[in-house]
Design a protein around this motif. Structure first.
Motif, PDB file in Angstrom:
ATOM      1  N   THR A  60       0.833  -1.202   0.000  1.00  0.00           N
ATOM      2  CA  THR A  60       0.000   0.000   0.000  1.00  0.00           C
ATOM      3  C   THR A  60       0.865   1.248   0.000  1.00  0.00           C
ATOM      4  O   THR A  60       0.582   2.231  -0.702  1.00  0.00           O
ATOM      5  CB  THR A  60      -0.929   0.012   1.223  1.00  0.00           C
ATOM      6  OG1 THR A  60      -1.793  -1.135   1.176  1.00  0.00           O
ATOM      7  CG2 THR A  60      -1.787   1.272   1.255  1.00  0.00           C
ATOM      8  N   ALA A  61       1.947   1.203   0.777  1.00  0.00           N
ATOM      9  CA  ALA A  61       2.828   2.372   0.902  1.00  0.00           C
ATOM     10  C   ALA A  61       3.546   2.693  -0.407  1.00  0.00           C
ATOM     11  O   ALA A  61       3.793   3.870  -0.709  1.00  0.00           O
ATOM     12  CB  ALA A  61       3.843   2.131   2.016  1.00  0.00           C
ATOM     13  N   VAL A  62       3.891   1.661  -1.190  1.00  0.00           N
ATOM     14  CA  VAL A  62       4.658   1.905  -2.420  1.00  0.00           C
ATOM     15  C   VAL A  62       3.768   2.031  -3.648  1.00  0.00           C
ATOM     16  O   VAL A  62       4.274   2.328  -4.736  1.00  0.00           O
ATOM     17  CB  VAL A  62       5.698   0.783  -2.670  1.00  0.00           C
ATOM     18  CG1 VAL A  62       6.655   0.660  -1.492  1.00  0.00           C
ATOM     19  CG2 VAL A  62       5.035  -0.559  -2.969  1.00  0.00           C
ATOM     20  N   ALA A  63       2.462   1.833  -3.493  1.00  0.00           N
ATOM     21  CA  ALA A  63       1.568   1.793  -4.654  1.00  0.00           C
ATOM     22  C   ALA A  63       1.557   3.117  -5.417  1.00  0.00           C
ATOM     23  O   ALA A  63       1.660   3.137  -6.651  1.00  0.00           O
ATOM     24  CB  ALA A  63       0.154   1.418  -4.219  1.00  0.00           C
ATOM     25  N   ILE A  64       1.417   4.229  -4.702  1.00  0.00           N
ATOM     26  CA  ILE A  64       1.348   5.529  -5.371  1.00  0.00           C
ATOM     27  C   ILE A  64       2.649   5.802  -6.123  1.00  0.00           C
ATOM     28  O   ILE A  64       2.643   6.169  -7.304  1.00  0.00           O
ATOM     29  CB  ILE A  64       1.098   6.661  -4.346  1.00  0.00           C
ATOM     30  CG1 ILE A  64      -0.159   6.372  -3.513  1.00  0.00           C
ATOM     31  CG2 ILE A  64       0.978   7.995  -5.066  1.00  0.00           C
ATOM     32  CD1 ILE A  64      -1.414   6.248  -4.294  1.00  0.00           C
ATOM     33  N   THR A  65       3.771   5.607  -5.432  1.00  0.00           N
ATOM     34  CA  THR A  65       5.076   5.800  -6.072  1.00  0.00           C
ATOM     35  C   THR A  65       5.241   4.864  -7.261  1.00  0.00           C
ATOM     36  O   THR A  65       5.758   5.258  -8.318  1.00  0.00           O
ATOM     37  CB  THR A  65       6.213   5.559  -5.063  1.00  0.00           C
ATOM     38  OG1 THR A  65       6.042   6.429  -3.945  1.00  0.00           O
ATOM     39  CG2 THR A  65       7.568   5.822  -5.699  1.00  0.00           C
ATOM     40  N   LEU A 111     -13.586  14.592 -14.218  1.00  0.00           N
ATOM     41  CA  LEU A 111     -12.927  15.889 -14.298  1.00  0.00           C
ATOM     42  C   LEU A 111     -11.504  15.815 -13.744  1.00  0.00           C
ATOM     43  O   LEU A 111     -10.569  16.417 -14.296  1.00  0.00           O
ATOM     44  CB  LEU A 111     -13.740  16.920 -13.521  1.00  0.00           C
ATOM     45  CG  LEU A 111     -13.424  18.397 -13.785  1.00  0.00           C
ATOM     46  CD1 LEU A 111     -13.631  18.743 -15.250  1.00  0.00           C
ATOM     47  CD2 LEU A 111     -14.285  19.288 -12.896  1.00  0.00           C
ATOM     48  N   ALA A 112     -11.320  15.049 -12.673  1.00  0.00           N
ATOM     49  CA  ALA A 112      -9.996  14.889 -12.080  1.00  0.00           C
ATOM     50  C   ALA A 112      -9.054  14.161 -13.038  1.00  0.00           C
ATOM     51  O   ALA A 112      -7.873  14.521 -13.159  1.00  0.00           O
ATOM     52  CB  ALA A 112     -10.098  14.137 -10.758  1.00  0.00           C
ATOM     53  N   VAL A 113      -9.565  13.138 -13.709  1.00  0.00           N
ATOM     54  CA  VAL A 113      -8.753  12.413 -14.690  1.00  0.00           C
ATOM     55  C   VAL A 113      -8.347  13.345 -15.836  1.00  0.00           C
ATOM     56  O   VAL A 113      -7.205  13.334 -16.296  1.00  0.00           O
ATOM     57  CB  VAL A 113      -9.514  11.191 -15.233  1.00  0.00           C
ATOM     58  CG1 VAL A 113      -8.795  10.590 -16.438  1.00  0.00           C
ATOM     59  CG2 VAL A 113      -9.670  10.138 -14.143  1.00  0.00           C
ATOM     60  N   LEU A 114      -9.295  14.175 -16.281  1.00  0.00           N
ATOM     61  CA  LEU A 114      -8.985  15.145 -17.330  1.00  0.00           C
ATOM     62  C   LEU A 114      -7.912  16.137 -16.862  1.00  0.00           C
ATOM     63  O   LEU A 114      -7.069  16.570 -17.655  1.00  0.00           O
ATOM     64  CB  LEU A 114     -10.255  15.895 -17.745  1.00  0.00           C
ATOM     65  CG  LEU A 114     -11.260  15.101 -18.576  1.00  0.00           C
ATOM     66  CD1 LEU A 114     -12.522  15.939 -18.820  1.00  0.00           C
ATOM     67  CD2 LEU A 114     -10.652  14.653 -19.898  1.00  0.00           C
ATOM     68  N   ALA A 115      -7.953  16.477 -15.571  1.00  0.00           N
ATOM     69  CA  ALA A 115      -6.946  17.382 -15.023  1.00  0.00           C
ATOM     70  C   ALA A 115      -5.555  16.745 -15.109  1.00  0.00           C
ATOM     71  O   ALA A 115      -4.571  17.399 -15.501  1.00  0.00           O
ATOM     72  CB  ALA A 115      -7.277  17.732 -13.575  1.00  0.00           C
ATOM     73  N   GLY A 116      -5.460  15.470 -14.754  1.00  0.00           N
ATOM     74  CA  GLY A 116      -4.180  14.771 -14.853  1.00  0.00           C
ATOM     75  C   GLY A 116      -3.697  14.678 -16.284  1.00  0.00           C
ATOM     76  O   GLY A 116      -2.515  14.931 -16.576  1.00  0.00           O
ATOM     77  N   ALA A 234      -3.196  11.026 -12.739  1.00  0.00           N
ATOM     78  CA  ALA A 234      -4.626  11.008 -12.437  1.00  0.00           C
ATOM     79  C   ALA A 234      -4.985   9.803 -11.572  1.00  0.00           C
ATOM     80  O   ALA A 234      -5.686   9.931 -10.562  1.00  0.00           O
ATOM     81  CB  ALA A 234      -5.431  10.988 -13.738  1.00  0.00           C
ATOM     82  N   LEU A 235      -4.484   8.624 -11.950  1.00  0.00           N
ATOM     83  CA  LEU A 235      -4.778   7.416 -11.191  1.00  0.00           C
ATOM     84  C   LEU A 235      -4.199   7.501  -9.787  1.00  0.00           C
ATOM     85  O   LEU A 235      -4.858   7.151  -8.794  1.00  0.00           O
ATOM     86  CB  LEU A 235      -4.214   6.197 -11.930  1.00  0.00           C
ATOM     87  CG  LEU A 235      -4.411   4.833 -11.254  1.00  0.00           C
ATOM     88  CD1 LEU A 235      -5.885   4.565 -10.979  1.00  0.00           C
ATOM     89  CD2 LEU A 235      -3.823   3.718 -12.115  1.00  0.00           C
ATOM     90  N   ALA A 236      -2.964   7.985  -9.674  1.00  0.00           N
ATOM     91  CA  ALA A 236      -2.335   8.122  -8.360  1.00  0.00           C
ATOM     92  C   ALA A 236      -3.072   9.138  -7.506  1.00  0.00           C
ATOM     93  O   ALA A 236      -3.221   8.958  -6.289  1.00  0.00           O
ATOM     94  CB  ALA A 236      -0.871   8.535  -8.523  1.00  0.00           C
ATOM     95  N   GLY A 237      -3.558  10.208  -8.132  1.00  0.00           N
ATOM     96  CA  GLY A 237      -4.323  11.208  -7.396  1.00  0.00           C
ATOM     97  C   GLY A 237      -5.623  10.652  -6.839  1.00  0.00           C
ATOM     98  O   GLY A 237      -6.001  10.934  -5.694  1.00  0.00           O
ATOM     99  N   LEU A 238      -6.299   9.838  -7.633  1.00  0.00           N
ATOM    100  CA  LEU A 238      -7.531   9.192  -7.160  1.00  0.00           C
ATOM    101  C   LEU A 238      -7.232   8.218  -6.021  1.00  0.00           C
ATOM    102  O   LEU A 238      -7.975   8.136  -5.034  1.00  0.00           O
ATOM    103  CB  LEU A 238      -8.212   8.453  -8.315  1.00  0.00           C
ATOM    104  CG  LEU A 238      -8.713   9.316  -9.488  1.00  0.00           C
ATOM    105  CD1 LEU A 238      -9.356   8.423 -10.557  1.00  0.00           C
ATOM    106  CD2 LEU A 238      -9.704  10.363  -9.016  1.00  0.00           C
TER     107      LEU A 238
END
Length: 330
Positions: A60-65, A111-116, A234-238
């Motif tokens: 879980t800790a390394v997923a975003i990175t 909208l968030a995905v479009l932002a990314g 975008a995916l990491a932000g979500l």
């Protein structure tokens, strides 16, 4: 036809493919040995380290990175950088939490995905059309979107309700972020090693002039790489917004360092042309296991940052030595 052109773009590298593969093997083995040594050490030092739940915590800790590092590997193979990923993740999150109350979760996610994707598009446009260096472009974007996130969120943490999908453990107790990470790694592994597009990225990193001369549309290929980086933002932000249940201007701070450390530690060259997703995964696990193990041993978080910095410097030093060795050998 494209495949043939790509193969012709790097004749020197193709001719020496097997010898280079043999030279890379010790490096990969060395990384794996280091990872195993870490696991053995922390297993002896802490009875909780090999616990299944603890490994869930590591993943879980390394997923975003890891999600960001997959795209980072693809770009660095082509000799490009994206240092805007941390602020991009924060911007995606703030767009989501600000628009969800009025639009609803699903439209806000779109909208968030479009932002990314928009960040990736801007980076790609400035690098490939305007001609600004990727390092300068993405450093500038880092500041711009960190500032915009601060302005939009007014410097506060904004919470979101009903968006906790990333906290689920849907299969064998495996956290959702770990499942997402494995899926992203699989996609980029196939993209880099089994598609014409992936071979074009390697060719561009090896020799962009030769790649252009044999017909590869270098700018278009690199532009697509930045778009993929934006999609991963975008995916990491979500993911991070779902994990935290909120977003703020401080979200994603330091992700740039973590991504670069994992990618370079995994053997991707700063000069471009070489690198693998497998190596990046090993580098990611080395950093993740180190951080988790030090936490279990109650080592202060400040020293954990020192250890990560040391790893980055060592990784760059090894990369420089490897490049010098390859120049001597051939």
């Amino acid at each position: 036809m494209s495949e043939t052109l790509t193969q012709r773009a790097t004749p020197a590298r193709d001719a020496s493919a097997r010898p280079r593969g043999r030279r890379r093997a010790p490096e990969t083995i060395g990384l794996l040995v280091f990872l195993v040594a870490e696991i053995v050490f922390f297993s002896v030092q802490s009875p909780y380290f090999l616990n299944w739940d603890n490994w869930g915590n590591i993943m879980t800790a390394v997923a975003i990175t890891g999600v960001l590092a997959a795209a980072g590997t693809l770009l660095l193979v082509a000799g490009q950088f994206d240092l805007s990923v941390g602020s991009g993740v924060a911007f995606v999150g703030i767009v989501l939490v600000q628009t969800a109350p009025s639009l609803g979760i699903v439209p806000a996610m779109a909208l968030a995905v479009l932002a990314g994707l928009g960040i990736g598009l801007l980076n790609g446009f400035l690098v490939t059309v305007v001609g600004v260096n990727a390092l300068i472009t993405t450093l500038g974007m880092l500041g711009i979107f960190r500032g915009l996130t601060l302005v939009i969120g007014k410097g506060q943490s904004i919470f979101i309700e009903g968006f906790d999908w990333a906290t689920a453990r849907p299969f064998l107790g495996i956290p959702m972020p770990a499942i997402v990470l494995v899926a992203v790694i699989a996609v980029f592994f196939v993209l880099m090693h089994f598609t014409v597009y992936g071979r074009k990225m390697y060719a561009i990193g090896a020799n962009p002039v030769a790649a252009r001369l044999v017909g590869i549309r270098v700018n278009r290929v690199i532009f697509t790489g930045f778009l993929l980086s934006g999609a991963c933002m975008a995916l990491a932000g979500l993911l991070v917004t779902s994990q935290l249940g909120s977003s703020s201007a401080n979200t994603g701070v330091g992700l740039e360092l973590a991504v670069v450390t994992a990618v370079i530690l995994g053997g991707t060259s700063l000069s471009g042309g070489t690198g693998t997703i497998f190596g990046t995964v090993v580098g990611l696990l080395i950093v993740g296991v180190l951080s988790n193990g030090l936490t279990l041993l109650n080592v202060d978080s400040s020293w954990q940052q020192v250890a990560t910095g040391v790893l980055l410097i060592l990784a760059v030093a090894v990369d420089r030595l490897r490049q010098a060795y390859l120049r001597k050998a051939g």
